[in-house]
Design a protein around this motif. Structure first.
Motif, PDB file in Angstrom:
ATOM      1  N   VAL A   1      10.864   6.252  56.572  1.00 22.24           N
ATOM      2  CA  VAL A   1      12.669   6.625  56.705  1.00 22.24           C
ATOM      3  C   VAL A   1      13.456   6.010  57.476  1.00 22.24           C
ATOM      4  CG1 VAL A   1      13.967   8.484  56.371  1.00 22.24           C
ATOM      5  CG2 VAL A   1      12.271   8.426  54.748  1.00 22.24           C
ATOM      6  N   LEU A   2      12.969   5.419  58.333  1.00 23.27           N
ATOM      7  CA  LEU A   2      13.800   4.268  59.949  1.00 23.27           C
ATOM      8  C   LEU A   2      13.506   3.945  59.358  1.00 23.27           C
ATOM      9  CD1 LEU A   2      12.694   6.862  62.424  1.00 23.27           C
ATOM     10  CD2 LEU A   2      15.013   6.266  61.780  1.00 23.27           C
ATOM     11  N   GLN A   3      11.732   3.317  58.720  1.00 25.50           N
ATOM     12  CA  GLN A   3      12.153   1.331  57.902  1.00 25.50           C
ATOM     13  C   GLN A   3      13.018   1.056  57.820  1.00 25.50           C
ATOM     14  OE1 GLN A   3      10.555  -0.825  59.907  1.00 25.50           O
ATOM     15  NE2 GLN A   3      11.889  -2.407  58.319  1.00 25.50           N
ATOM     16  N   GLN A   4      13.179   2.369  56.528  1.00 23.32           N
ATOM     17  CA  GLN A   4      14.017   1.805  55.254  1.00 23.32           C
ATOM     18  C   GLN A   4      15.988   1.419  55.702  1.00 23.32           C
ATOM     19  OE1 GLN A   4      13.241   1.264  52.015  1.00 23.32           O
ATOM     20  NE2 GLN A   4      11.278   1.378  53.136  1.00 23.32           N
ATOM     21  N   LEU A   5      16.118   2.612  56.883  1.00 20.39           N
ATOM     22  CA  LEU A   5      16.803   2.613  57.307  1.00 20.39           C
ATOM     23  C   LEU A   5      17.841   1.430  58.046  1.00 20.39           C
ATOM     24  CD1 LEU A   5      17.512   6.063  58.480  1.00 20.39           C
ATOM     25  CD2 LEU A   5      18.880   5.589  56.769  1.00 20.39           C
TER      26      LEU A   5
ATOM     27  N   GLU B   1      16.049  -1.382  57.091  1.00 18.05           N
ATOM     28  CA  GLU B   1      16.633  -2.684  56.312  1.00 18.05           C
ATOM     29  C   GLU B   1      18.240  -2.558  55.360  1.00 18.05           C
ATOM     30  OE1 GLU B   1      13.304  -2.071  53.622  1.00 18.05           O
ATOM     31  OE2 GLU B   1      12.070  -2.372  54.344  1.00 18.05           O
ATOM     32  N   TRP B   2      17.937  -1.214  55.580  1.00 14.55           N
ATOM     33  CA  TRP B   2      19.389  -1.255  55.130  1.00 14.55           C
ATOM     34  C   TRP B   2      20.673  -2.051  56.350  1.00 14.55           C
ATOM     35  CZ3 TRP B   2      23.225   1.716  57.893  1.00 14.55           C
ATOM     36  CH2 TRP B   2      24.615   2.022  57.102  1.00 14.55           C
ATOM     37  N   LYS B   3      20.499  -1.948  56.995  1.00 15.71           N
ATOM     38  CA  LYS B   3      21.490  -1.997  58.548  1.00 15.71           C
ATOM     39  C   LYS B   3      21.372  -3.161  58.524  1.00 15.71           C
ATOM     40  CE  LYS B   3      21.920  -1.885  62.835  1.00 15.71           C
ATOM     41  NZ  LYS B   3      20.835  -2.786  64.435  1.00 15.71           N
ATOM     42  N   ASN B   4      20.362  -4.624  57.683  1.00 17.71           N
ATOM     43  CA  ASN B   4      19.761  -5.668  58.627  1.00 17.71           C
ATOM     44  C   ASN B   4      20.518  -6.702  56.916  1.00 17.71           C
ATOM     45  OD1 ASN B   4      19.184  -6.021  60.710  1.00 17.71           O
ATOM     46  ND2 ASN B   4      16.528  -5.457  59.933  1.00 17.71           N
ATOM     47  N   ARG B   5      20.454  -5.539  55.792  1.00 18.67           N
ATOM     48  CA  ARG B   5      20.822  -5.742  54.375  1.00 18.67           C
ATOM     49  C   ARG B   5      22.732  -6.827  55.049  1.00 18.67           C
ATOM     50  NH1 ARG B   5      19.960  -2.717  49.201  1.00 18.67           N
ATOM     51  NH2 ARG B   5      21.379  -4.227  48.949  1.00 18.67           N
ATOM     52  N   GLU B   6      22.910  -7.970  54.313  1.00 18.32           N
ATOM     53  CA  GLU B   6      24.017  -9.128  54.300  1.00 18.32           C
ATOM     54  C   GLU B   6      25.492  -7.654  53.354  1.00 18.32           C
ATOM     55  OE1 GLU B   6      23.978 -12.981  54.204  1.00 18.32           O
ATOM     56  OE2 GLU B   6      22.373 -13.041  55.355  1.00 18.32           O
ATOM     57  N   ASP B   7      24.421  -7.478  52.561  1.00 21.14           N
ATOM     58  CA  ASP B   7      25.196  -6.639  51.338  1.00 21.14           C
ATOM     59  C   ASP B   7      25.638  -5.328  51.621  1.00 21.14           C
ATOM     60  OD1 ASP B   7      22.394  -6.365  51.093  1.00 21.14           O
ATOM     61  OD2 ASP B   7      23.146  -6.767  48.165  1.00 21.14           O
TER      62      ASP B   7
ATOM     63  N   SER C   1      28.368   3.596  39.583  1.00 18.59           N
ATOM     64  CA  SER C   1      27.839   3.226  39.459  1.00 18.59           C
ATOM     65  C   SER C   1      26.752   2.812  41.268  1.00 18.59           C
ATOM     66  CB  SER C   1      26.571   2.246  39.107  1.00 18.59           C
ATOM     67  OG  SER C   1      26.836   1.119  39.401  1.00 18.59           O
ATOM     68  N   TRP C   2      25.401   3.697  41.640  1.00 17.98           N
ATOM     69  CA  TRP C   2      24.764   4.106  42.972  1.00 17.98           C
ATOM     70  C   TRP C   2      23.419   3.665  42.229  1.00 17.98           C
ATOM     71  CZ3 TRP C   2      22.370   8.481  41.834  1.00 17.98           C
ATOM     72  CH2 TRP C   2      23.165   9.902  41.334  1.00 17.98           C
ATOM     73  N   PHE C   3      22.230   4.117  43.183  1.00 21.01           N
ATOM     74  CA  PHE C   3      20.957   4.166  43.238  1.00 21.01           C
ATOM     75  C   PHE C   3      20.541   5.142  44.139  1.00 21.01           C
ATOM     76  CE2 PHE C   3      17.465   1.933  42.386  1.00 21.01           C
ATOM     77  CZ  PHE C   3      16.599   2.017  44.077  1.00 21.01           C
ATOM     78  N   ILE C   4      19.454   5.859  44.021  1.00 17.92           N
ATOM     79  CA  ILE C   4      19.332   6.091  44.712  1.00 17.92           C
ATOM     80  C   ILE C   4      17.868   5.714  45.634  1.00 17.92           C
ATOM     81  CG2 ILE C   4      17.612   8.229  45.309  1.00 17.92           C
ATOM     82  CD1 ILE C   4      18.737   9.524  43.015  1.00 17.92           C
ATOM     83  N   GLY C   5      18.123   4.978  46.470  1.00 18.66           N
ATOM     84  CA  GLY C   5      16.761   4.052  47.580  1.00 18.66           C
ATOM     85  C   GLY C   5      16.303   4.613  47.758  1.00 18.66           C
ATOM     86  N   MET C   6      15.785   6.179  48.197  1.00 13.43           N
ATOM     87  CA  MET C   6      14.682   6.471  48.403  1.00 13.43           C
ATOM     88  C   MET C   6      14.873   7.998  48.689  1.00 13.43           C
ATOM     89  SD  MET C   6      14.659   5.334  52.410  1.00 13.43           S
ATOM     90  CE  MET C   6      16.250   4.241  52.665  1.00 13.43           C
ATOM     91  N   TYR C   7      13.558   8.967  48.928  1.00 11.13           N
ATOM     92  CA  TYR C   7      14.229  10.027  49.493  1.00 11.13           C
ATOM     93  C   TYR C   7      12.668  10.475  50.171  1.00 11.13           C
ATOM     94  CZ  TYR C   7      10.120  10.820  45.738  1.00 11.13           C
ATOM     95  OH  TYR C   7       8.969  10.676  45.748  1.00 11.13           O
ATOM     96  N   PHE C   8      13.047  11.849  50.867  1.00 12.16           N
ATOM     97  CA  PHE C   8      11.751  12.243  51.752  1.00 12.16           C
ATOM     98  C   PHE C   8      11.743  14.089  52.259  1.00 12.16           C
ATOM     99  CE2 PHE C   8      15.603  12.242  54.772  1.00 12.16           C
ATOM    100  CZ  PHE C   8      15.333  12.920  56.156  1.00 12.16           C
ATOM    101  N   CYS C   9      10.721  14.390  52.293  1.00 12.02           N
ATOM    102  CA  CYS C   9      10.319  15.382  51.714  1.00 12.02           C
ATOM    103  C   CYS C   9      10.453  16.498  53.353  1.00 12.02           C
ATOM    104  CB  CYS C   9       9.503  16.287  50.978  1.00 12.02           C
ATOM    105  SG  CYS C   9       9.134  17.700  51.141  1.00 12.02           S
TER     106      CYS C   9
END
Length: 161
Positions: free
Chosen positions: A5-9, A11-17, A134-142
């Motif tokens: 999950v932290l890796q996904q976050l 990646e979000w932080k580093n996205r230009e868009d 519109s939106w996208f559910i990018g990931m989830y965790f339990c």
């Protein structure tokens, strides 16, 4: 799971868009902890605001969607010099102030260089459709809540304007 999950976050932080990040999930499953941990590891500063029963935050977002004014108000509320790229703005319990959720589209349109993440138990999840189209559910965790009950947290990453 935590590293994933932290890796996904990251990646979000580093996205230009990058668009505003929304964490949605049941109460007491770790949404706030995850954002604090992410801020601690990846940012120089964290500007944290709890929206629940917060009249100052309600007034700040209810007035209009002037992002410069909102940023000045957030700086005053948190005593943090919010700067693009090195500050994570966290709005917690955002479900209590629908205007704060709606303001996210203005953050994206007018000041995309600011990193903003929100968390809440968005039981009125349909509001996202009205705000963003519109939106996208990018990931989830339990996780488990304070009573040990398994619960899901949805991390929503906006994808379309």
């Amino acid at each position: 799971m935590k590293r994933f999950v932290l890796q996904q976050l990251i990646e979000w932080k580093n996205r230009e868009d990058r668009k505003p990040l929304i964490l949605n999930g049941a109460r007491q499953v770790g949404k706030t902890w995850l954002l604090h941990e992410f801020a601690k590891l990846e940012y120089k500063k964290e500007a944290y605001v709890v929206c629940r029963k917060n009249n100052l935050a309600r007034q700040l977002f209810s007035q209009d969607f002037n992002v410069d004014r909102i940023l000045r108000g957030l700086r005053a509320m948190t005593s943090v010099d919010i700067t693009p790229g090195d500050t994570l703005i966290i709005l917690d319990e955002i479900q209590d102030i629908p205007e704060a959720l709606e303001s996210l589209k203005y953050f994206k349109e007018e000041v995309p260089e600011y990193h903003i993440a929100v968390a809440g138990s968005l039981y009125k999840f349909k509001i996202l459709v009205f705000c963003f189209g519109s939106w996208f559910i990018g990931m989830y965790f339990c996780g488990r809540n304070s009573r040990g009950v398994k619960a899901w947290v949805w991390i929503v990453i906006l994808t379309n304007d």
